[in-house]
Scaffold this motif. Structure first.
Motif, PDB file in Angstrom:
ATOM      1  N   UNK A 187      41.010  37.983  37.780  1.00 33.90           N
ATOM      2  CA  UNK A 187      41.662  36.747  37.330  1.00 33.90           C
ATOM      3  C   UNK A 187      40.827  35.982  36.317  1.00 33.90           C
ATOM      4  N   UNK A 188      39.519  36.084  36.385  1.00 30.66           N
ATOM      5  CA  UNK A 188      38.640  35.289  35.522  1.00 30.66           C
ATOM      6  C   UNK A 188      38.479  35.934  34.149  1.00 30.66           C
ATOM      7  N   UNK A 189      38.506  35.099  33.114  1.00 29.23           N
ATOM      8  CA  UNK A 189      38.132  35.551  31.778  1.00 29.23           C
ATOM      9  C   UNK A 189      39.164  36.350  31.033  1.00 29.23           C
ATOM     10  N   UNK A 190      40.358  36.507  31.588  1.00 26.68           N
ATOM     11  CA  UNK A 190      41.383  37.251  30.852  1.00 26.68           C
ATOM     12  C   UNK A 190      41.816  36.447  29.637  1.00 26.68           C
ATOM     13  N   UNK A 191      41.942  37.130  28.515  1.00 29.20           N
ATOM     14  CA  UNK A 191      42.221  36.459  27.250  1.00 29.20           C
ATOM     15  C   UNK A 191      43.659  35.944  27.228  1.00 29.20           C
ATOM     16  N   UNK A 192      43.860  34.634  27.029  1.00 32.65           N
ATOM     17  CA  UNK A 192      45.224  34.080  26.992  1.00 32.65           C
ATOM     18  C   UNK A 192      46.037  34.593  25.811  1.00 32.65           C
ATOM     19  N   UNK A 193      45.379  35.248  24.850  1.00 32.04           N
ATOM     20  CA  UNK A 193      46.092  35.812  23.705  1.00 32.04           C
ATOM     21  C   UNK A 193      47.188  36.760  24.170  1.00 32.04           C
ATOM     22  N   UNK A 194      46.932  37.503  25.223  1.00 31.73           N
ATOM     23  CA  UNK A 194      47.885  38.506  25.676  1.00 31.73           C
ATOM     24  C   UNK A 194      49.150  37.878  26.237  1.00 31.73           C
ATOM     25  N   UNK A 195      49.106  36.620  26.595  1.00 29.92           N
ATOM     26  CA  UNK A 195      50.289  35.954  27.120  1.00 29.92           C
ATOM     27  C   UNK A 195      50.913  35.018  26.097  1.00 29.92           C
ATOM     28  N   UNK A 196      50.122  34.466  25.200  1.00 33.28           N
ATOM     29  CA  UNK A 196      50.608  33.457  24.274  1.00 33.28           C
ATOM     30  C   UNK A 196      51.064  34.042  22.943  1.00 33.28           C
ATOM     31  N   UNK A 197      50.407  35.101  22.472  1.00 36.80           N
ATOM     32  CA  UNK A 197      50.637  35.603  21.122  1.00 36.80           C
ATOM     33  C   UNK A 197      51.455  36.882  21.071  1.00 36.80           C
ATOM     34  N   UNK A 198      51.406  37.680  22.114  1.00 35.54           N
ATOM     35  CA  UNK A 198      52.027  38.999  22.051  1.00 35.54           C
ATOM     36  C   UNK A 198      53.544  38.957  22.177  1.00 35.54           C
ATOM     37  N   UNK A 218      41.973  46.272  53.662  1.00 44.59           N
ATOM     38  CA  UNK A 218      41.731  46.362  52.234  1.00 44.59           C
ATOM     39  C   UNK A 218      42.947  45.911  51.430  1.00 44.59           C
ATOM     40  N   UNK A 219      44.145  46.083  51.992  1.00 40.79           N
ATOM     41  CA  UNK A 219      45.342  45.746  51.241  1.00 40.79           C
ATOM     42  C   UNK A 219      45.547  44.242  51.125  1.00 40.79           C
ATOM     43  N   UNK A 220      44.887  43.445  51.944  1.00 39.37           N
ATOM     44  CA  UNK A 220      45.081  41.995  51.910  1.00 39.37           C
ATOM     45  C   UNK A 220      44.712  41.424  50.553  1.00 39.37           C
ATOM     46  N   UNK A 221      43.485  41.642  50.123  1.00 35.21           N
ATOM     47  CA  UNK A 221      43.025  41.113  48.851  1.00 35.21           C
ATOM     48  C   UNK A 221      43.750  41.791  47.689  1.00 35.21           C
ATOM     49  N   UNK A 222      44.039  43.069  47.847  1.00 31.21           N
ATOM     50  CA  UNK A 222      44.781  43.807  46.832  1.00 31.21           C
ATOM     51  C   UNK A 222      46.138  43.153  46.589  1.00 31.21           C
ATOM     52  N   UNK A 223      46.847  42.812  47.667  1.00 34.15           N
ATOM     53  CA  UNK A 223      48.158  42.195  47.536  1.00 34.15           C
ATOM     54  C   UNK A 223      48.057  40.794  46.940  1.00 34.15           C
ATOM     55  N   UNK A 224      46.993  40.081  47.249  1.00 32.04           N
ATOM     56  CA  UNK A 224      46.812  38.749  46.662  1.00 32.04           C
ATOM     57  C   UNK A 224      46.636  38.831  45.154  1.00 32.04           C
ATOM     58  N   UNK A 225      45.893  39.836  44.693  1.00 32.08           N
ATOM     59  CA  UNK A 225      45.711  40.034  43.254  1.00 32.08           C
ATOM     60  C   UNK A 225      47.052  40.297  42.584  1.00 32.08           C
ATOM     61  N   UNK A 226      47.836  41.201  43.169  1.00 27.31           N
ATOM     62  CA  UNK A 226      49.136  41.540  42.606  1.00 27.31           C
ATOM     63  C   UNK A 226      50.048  40.313  42.573  1.00 27.31           C
ATOM     64  N   UNK A 227      50.061  39.548  43.670  1.00 28.95           N
ATOM     65  CA  UNK A 227      50.900  38.356  43.729  1.00 28.95           C
ATOM     66  C   UNK A 227      50.502  37.335  42.669  1.00 28.95           C
TER      67      UNK A 227
END
Length: 299
Positions: A62-73, A98-107
């Motif tokens: 979740x951290x540091x993902x470039x907002x360009x991919x959501x705003x410009x593309x 293990x699936x708990x944190x995995x599912x939180x990421x996906x959500x």
């Protein structure tokens, strides 16, 4: 049966730092100039592209993902690949599923509009085979040629771009996470500062692999003490001249920067065990607990 050392048992019950001192650090200078050029080049190349493949570190999903991919593309099909999954700790301390944190990421990612996500490992990964079929599905019947052939069946070409950070890093702590994953150059942040943040993170998440790896005997929350013991154990010392009343005297001291570099290198190579640097963000997410939606067969 694996025995847990008594020192690690007591460490798990110890009180560690609840926060990391972030004052006085400036993240503005952590954004290299060549990345600004890379951003402009990517924007100018969008008209040639039918599908965007974004590769991000699974330890910081979740951290540091470039907002360009959501705003410009715009409406370009978008596939997010979270790589190095084998270095990311996806287990919840509360339920050990293990699936708990995995599912939180996906959500969390779905809440941001990302529905095409693939997790891949560093090496020997079968999931990487999902990428080409998924891209083919997203691209549909589009027919273009780009630099660098990827595959003959179906015919597909890749337009590669350099790794690009967001022009404005959200916070100092986000910058520290990015630096731990090798996205920001160590010397811009400070190797000993990074080592201290790594130690703070490992202790707070009760990940004491560093104790066993370096043979420290017990966990410790003081980075100077840890780096001193690491330096002595690895033989990383240096001679320093000390002025005394009788003249200069050579004194052998621990090489703290060298110990910090080894600490960081060991973490990045996975020798300290898997770590999820975004665990606090995921655990504080207001979304529904995915553990409640899992049945006994999902464990």
């Amino acid at each position: 049966m694996k025995l847990i050392p008594l020192a690690l048992c007591s460490a798990a019950r110890a009180a560690w730092r609840e926060s990391f001192p972030l004052g006085g650090r400036d993240v503005a200078r952590w954004f290299p100039g060549h990345m600004a050029k890379g951003l402009k080049k990517m924007q100018s190349s969008l008209k040639l592209v039918d599908c965007i493949i974004e590769v991000h570190d699974a330890r910081i999903p979740l951290s540091g993902r470039n907002p360009l991919f959501q705003e410009t593309l715009g409406i370009k099909p978008h596939l997010l690949i979270l790589n190095k999954m084998d270095l990311a700790d996806l287990k919840e301390q509360q339920c050990l599923k293990q699936k708990c944190l995995f599912q939180k990421i996906i959500q969390h990612l779905e809440g941001e509009g990302l529905k095409n996500v693939i997790f891949t490992n560093c090496i020997k990964d079968e999931n990487i085979k999902q990428v080409i079929p998924k891209v083919t599905e997203l691209v549909g019947s589009s027919y273009r040629y780009h630099r660098g052939e990827v595959c003959e069946r179906p015919l597909m070409f890749l337009l590669d771009t350099p790794g690009v950070l967001a022009p404005r890093i959200e916070s100092v702590e986000t910058g520290l996470k990015l630096a731990l994953c090798g996205t920001v150059l160590d010397h811009l942040v400070g190797e000993e500062t990074l080592a201290d943040y790594l130690l703070y993170t490992l202790n707070r998440h009760q990940l004491f692999g560093y104790v066993q790896h370096y043979g420290l005997g017990e966990a410790c929350d003081d980075v100077a003490s840890v780096l001193k013991r690491v330096a002595v154990r690895l033989g990383k010392t240096q001679k320093v001249k000390v002025l005394t009343g009788t003249g200069n005297v050579n004194v052998i001291q621990p090489n703290y920067p060298a110990a910090a570099r080894d600490f960081l290198r060991t973490f990045r190579s996975g020798l300290l065990g898997p770590v999820m640097l975004d665990r606090d963000i995921l655990q504080s997410s207001p979304q529904a607990d995915p553990c409640l939606a899992l049945g006994p067969r999902d464990v």
